[in-house]
Design an enzyme around this catalytic site. Structure first.
Site, PDB file in Angstrom:
ATOM      1  N   GLU A 195      74.848 -38.915 -71.502  1.00 49.33           N
ATOM      2  CA  GLU A 195      76.286 -38.122 -71.940  1.00 49.33           C
ATOM      3  C   GLU A 195      77.248 -38.635 -71.031  1.00 49.33           C
ATOM      4  OE1 GLU A 195      77.125 -35.142 -72.527  1.00 49.33           O
ATOM      5  OE2 GLU A 195      78.821 -35.506 -71.025  1.00 49.33           O
TER       6      GLU A 195
ATOM      7  N   CYS B 218      79.370 -30.904 -65.851  1.00 54.88           N
ATOM      8  CA  CYS B 218      78.605 -31.489 -66.911  1.00 54.88           C
ATOM      9  C   CYS B 218      77.284 -29.981 -67.382  1.00 54.88           C
ATOM     10  CB  CYS B 218      77.811 -32.068 -65.924  1.00 54.88           C
ATOM     11  SG  CYS B 218      76.204 -32.155 -67.489  1.00 54.88           S
TER      12      CYS B 218
ATOM     13  N   CYS C 135      72.925 -31.074 -66.880  1.00 53.28           N
ATOM     14  CA  CYS C 135      72.754 -30.089 -65.643  1.00 53.28           C
ATOM     15  C   CYS C 135      73.056 -29.724 -65.192  1.00 53.28           C
ATOM     16  CB  CYS C 135      72.256 -31.347 -64.088  1.00 53.28           C
ATOM     17  SG  CYS C 135      74.048 -31.952 -63.615  1.00 53.28           S
TER      18      CYS C 135
ATOM     19  N   HIS D 117      75.407 -28.343 -59.951  1.00 51.40           N
ATOM     20  CA  HIS D 117      76.927 -27.903 -59.508  1.00 51.40           C
ATOM     21  C   HIS D 117      77.371 -26.874 -59.333  1.00 51.40           C
ATOM     22  CE1 HIS D 117      77.633 -32.490 -60.683  1.00 51.40           C
ATOM     23  NE2 HIS D 117      77.184 -32.679 -61.405  1.00 51.40           N
TER      24      HIS D 117
ATOM     25  N   ARG E 107      69.163 -35.666 -62.055  1.00 50.06           N
ATOM     26  CA  ARG E 107      68.980 -37.089 -61.848  1.00 50.06           C
ATOM     27  C   ARG E 107      69.243 -37.854 -60.091  1.00 50.06           C
ATOM     28  NH1 ARG E 107      70.556 -34.660 -65.419  1.00 50.06           N
ATOM     29  NH2 ARG E 107      70.025 -35.184 -67.568  1.00 50.06           N
TER      30      ARG E 107
ATOM     31  N   SER F 219      74.121 -39.424 -60.644  1.00 48.60           N
ATOM     32  CA  SER F 219      74.848 -40.600 -61.889  1.00 48.60           C
ATOM     33  C   SER F 219      75.851 -41.973 -60.571  1.00 48.60           C
ATOM     34  CB  SER F 219      75.362 -40.709 -62.538  1.00 48.60           C
ATOM     35  OG  SER F 219      74.425 -39.916 -63.394  1.00 48.60           O
TER      36      SER F 219
ATOM     37  N   CYS G 255      74.056 -40.200 -66.492  1.00 45.56           N
ATOM     38  CA  CYS G 255      75.816 -38.784 -66.778  1.00 45.56           C
ATOM     39  C   CYS G 255      76.245 -39.470 -66.153  1.00 45.56           C
ATOM     40  CB  CYS G 255      74.204 -37.567 -66.583  1.00 45.56           C
ATOM     41  SG  CYS G 255      76.064 -36.490 -67.258  1.00 45.56           S
TER      42      CYS G 255
ATOM     43  N   CYS H 245      78.968 -36.827 -65.109  1.00 46.92           N
ATOM     44  CA  CYS H 245      78.516 -36.133 -63.574  1.00 46.92           C
ATOM     45  C   CYS H 245      79.724 -36.855 -62.956  1.00 46.92           C
ATOM     46  CB  CYS H 245      77.520 -35.906 -63.476  1.00 46.92           C
ATOM     47  SG  CYS H 245      76.411 -34.147 -63.910  1.00 46.92           S
TER      48      CYS H 245
HETATM   49 NI1  NFE Z   1      75.077 -34.101 -66.366  1.00 48.49          NI
HETATM   50 FE1  NFE Z   1      73.972 -34.343 -62.765  1.00 48.49          FE
HETATM   51  C1  NFE Z   1      72.159 -34.727 -62.479  1.00 48.49           C
HETATM   52  C2  NFE Z   1      74.266 -33.897 -61.730  1.00 48.49           C
HETATM   53  S1  NFE Z   1      73.773 -36.157 -62.658  1.00 48.49           S
HETATM   54  S2  NFE Z   1      73.712 -34.130 -65.458  1.00 48.49           S
HETATM   55  O1  NFE Z   1      71.307 -34.145 -63.036  1.00 48.49           O
HETATM   56  O2  NFE Z   1      74.698 -33.650 -60.328  1.00 48.49           O
HETATM   57  O3  NFE Z   1      73.971 -37.276 -61.873  1.00 48.49           O
END
Ligand code: NFE
Ligand code: MG
Length: 587
Positions: A14, A62, A65, A69, A482, A505, A549, A552
């Site tokens: 992503e 995102c 995931c 968030h 992640r 990430s 990702c 993110c």
């Molecule tokens: Ni966009 Fe996320 C996860 C978050 S990223 S995937 O898991 O927070 O590192």
């Protein structure tokens, strides 16, 4: 002489990620640079907003995931306001989290990372009868590996191969590369699971929608609890979740687990996947409550690979800095005081290896200056790896019984020592183990929800008031697919004064810091030997094992929504090597 190789974009992730490495005359990586070339963002737009709306806005960071968030934004505000949510809300959120984990990890292994391990072209030449029998070596009751099923898989994929677009969505892979280690029959088993997983992941997505009302971006969390009261109190909705959970969990154990055991058997002899971990420090945070006192993951830090002890986390030691990031604030700053002021300084002219093996003029990262939109998070000035490998390593160090059970079984079934976890193969296996934790023990959270309701405690939301004359600050820290995610909020005059997200990430993909300490991706690449510099699949395998990702990791736009600049990635004109692993999933 050192040669620079550029892989841009890394596909099947992503967002937009660029990797530059220096290799010596023996094709060994001597230095590595990880750069997000994508800039977007959310932290700024939640400023001056009603804190009750924050979760709905930050969830748009995102769509992968998709729940993380959202939950983080809601929980950070609850923490700031001192709200304790009722048990039924806690367990409902846990079930949504379990739905996410099952979906996210399965999609990553099969659809984003799987073709780094599975050679589709070789699978087409496999003997289906032999493959069908072979599947029993790795699983007592294998799934989607009947001889006829495997024959049908070959036919289906061969139709792509004979079509106008070559291998269709699988075109441009480095199939036939010598680092692919599966036999044709093993490749066919994984390919069949790849296709079957497309169906199974749909069911996992439906699990989220049962309580979240939709997926991606569920809608039923609110500051104080959850709003899906009717779903929790309706036995048919609860039963629907349970049926789907059992179906998906069964697939995790009969396909994902056994494919990792099979990969361990052959890939332990592939040197390029037995390295790929050098940061040595791991950070994890407790997540997914299954009863009043226990969570599936444990909190803590493991330093320097020492799993004999777990170091407690002191949140004040978390910082982000921007020495090598395209921001003004070099830091390091604690997230409560974090800033995000852009300072884009661009690329320099240079040369890198072209797809034909000749040096070509290129735009290159200014590696001694700023070179990424991602910041550099540090704990006590140290870089950390976060993610499933950290979940397993910290869980073992902390004596977490569920982590110990799944990890011990895998090490027994593969015959690998625990040290093998500190590798690309180990990281990919750890993601499966994290998924298996939810598959094997997620039922406990379901039972806790049922018991809570049966006890008569049907509260789903805690009432609260926001006092506009008061200042608040609070945070969410937890683990998402992640790795460790934290959101930090300050509230003043009843609105958000500052908001910072420190994302998994970002921890892993960030550039080096003022001391020259590399981030986890960069660390993982140094020492890697690449067989063919024009087909650097070894780099892609390592980076994919982190499940990047970048949407993110970088989450900022102009506060008024203005376009700040346009960034086009053209691998050919930039002299970069396309990662050539299919179409980019970047958005
Ligand atoms: Ni966009 Fe996320 C996860 C978050 S990223 S995937 O898991 O927070 O590192
Ligand atoms: Mg941030």
């Amino acid at each position: 002489m050192a040669t620079r190789i550029v892989v841009d974009p890394i596909t099947r992730i992503e967002g937009h990620l660029r990797i530059e490495v220096m290799v010596d005359d023996n094709n060994v990586v001597t230095d590595a640079f990880s750069a997000s070339t994508l800039w977007r963002g959310i932290e700024t737009i939640v400023k001056n907003r009603d804190p009750r709306d924050v979760g709905f806005m930050v969830q748009r960071i995102c769509g992968v995931c998709t729940y993380s968030h959202y939950k983080a934004g809601i929980t950070a505000v609850e923490n700031a306001l001192g709200i304790e949510i009722p048990p039924a809300a806690t367990y409902t959120r846990a079930l949504m989290n379990i739905s996410l984990v099952l979906h996210d990890h399965m999609v990553h292994f099969y659809h984003l990372h799987g073709l780094d391990w599975c050679d589709i072209v070789a699978a087409l030449g496999a003997d289906p009868a032999k493959a069908s029998k072979l599947a029993f070596n790795y699983c007592e009751n294998p799934i989607a590996t009947g001889e006829d099923e495997l024959r049908a898989v070959q036919k289906r994929v061969a139709e792509f191969a004979n079509g106008k677009s070559g291998l269709g969505p699988f075109a441009n892979g480095y199939f036939g590369h010598k680092t692919y280690r599966f036999s044709p029959e093993q490749n066919l088993i994984v390919l069949s699971h790849y296709l079957k997983a497309l169906e199974v992941q749909r069911v996992a997505a439906q699990m989220m929608a049962i309580f979240g009302s939709k997926q991606p971006h569920p809608q039923s969390l609110t500051v104080g609890g959850v709003t899906c009261v009717r779903d929790i109190l309706d036995p048919s909705r609860m039963g629907d979740w349970l049926t789907k959970y059992k179906y998906v969990a069964d697939y995790i154990n009969r396909a994902y687990y056994s494919d990792i055991v099979m990969a361990a058997e052959v890939y332990q002899h592939e040197p390029s996947v037995m390295g790929g971990e050098n940061v040595k420090n791991f950070l994890c945070y407790a997540e997914i409550p299954v009863n009043a006192t226990e969570t599936l993951y444990s909190t803590g830090i493991v330093l320097d690979h020492d799993i004999s002890k777990v170091v407690p986390i002191d949140e004040t030691k978390i910082t982000e800095e921007a020495t090598h990031s395209w921001y003004k604030d070099n830091g390091p700053l604690h997230p409560y005081d974090g800033k995000t002021e852009p300072n884009y300084t661009g690329f320099i002219d240079g040369q890198s290896l072209g797809a034909d093996g000749k040096m070509v003029d290129s735009k290159l990262l200014k590696t001694s200056e700023k070179y990424s939109w991602i910041k550099s998070p540090r704990y006590d000035s140290k870089p950390m790896e976060v993610g499933p490998l950290a979940t397993v390593v910290v869980g073992l160090a902390a004596g977490n019984p569920r982590v110990k059970a799944v990890a011990t079984k895998l090490l027994q079934d593969t015959g690998l020592p625990v040290e093998a976890l500190f590798s690309t193969l180990g990281r990919t296996a750890a993601r499966m183990l994290e998924c298996k934790l939810s598959a094997d023990y997620g039922i406990e959270a379901f039972n806790s929800l049922v018991e809570t309701i049966k006890s008569g405690d049907k509260r789903t939301c805690t009432p609260y008031k926001i006092d506009k004359s008061k200042e608040y600050k609070g945070r969410y820290i937890g683990s998402v697919p992640r790795g460790v995610l934290s959101h930090w909020v300050r509230i003043k005059n009843g609105v958000v004064e500052n908001y910072q997200c420190v994302v998994p990430s970002t921890w892993n993909a960030g550039p080096r810091d003022s001391k020259g300490q590399k981030g986890a991706y960069e660390h993982a690449l140094v020492g890697l030997k690449i067989n063919d510099l024009t087909k650097p699949i070894e780099i892609i395998r390592i980076i994919h094992s982190f499940d990047p990702c970048i949407a993110c990791a970088v989450h900022m736009i102009d506060a008024s929504g203005n376009e700040i600049g346009q960034y086009k990635i053209d691998p050919l004109t930039m002299g970069a090597l396309a990662s050539a692993q299919g179409e980019s999933h970047g958005i």
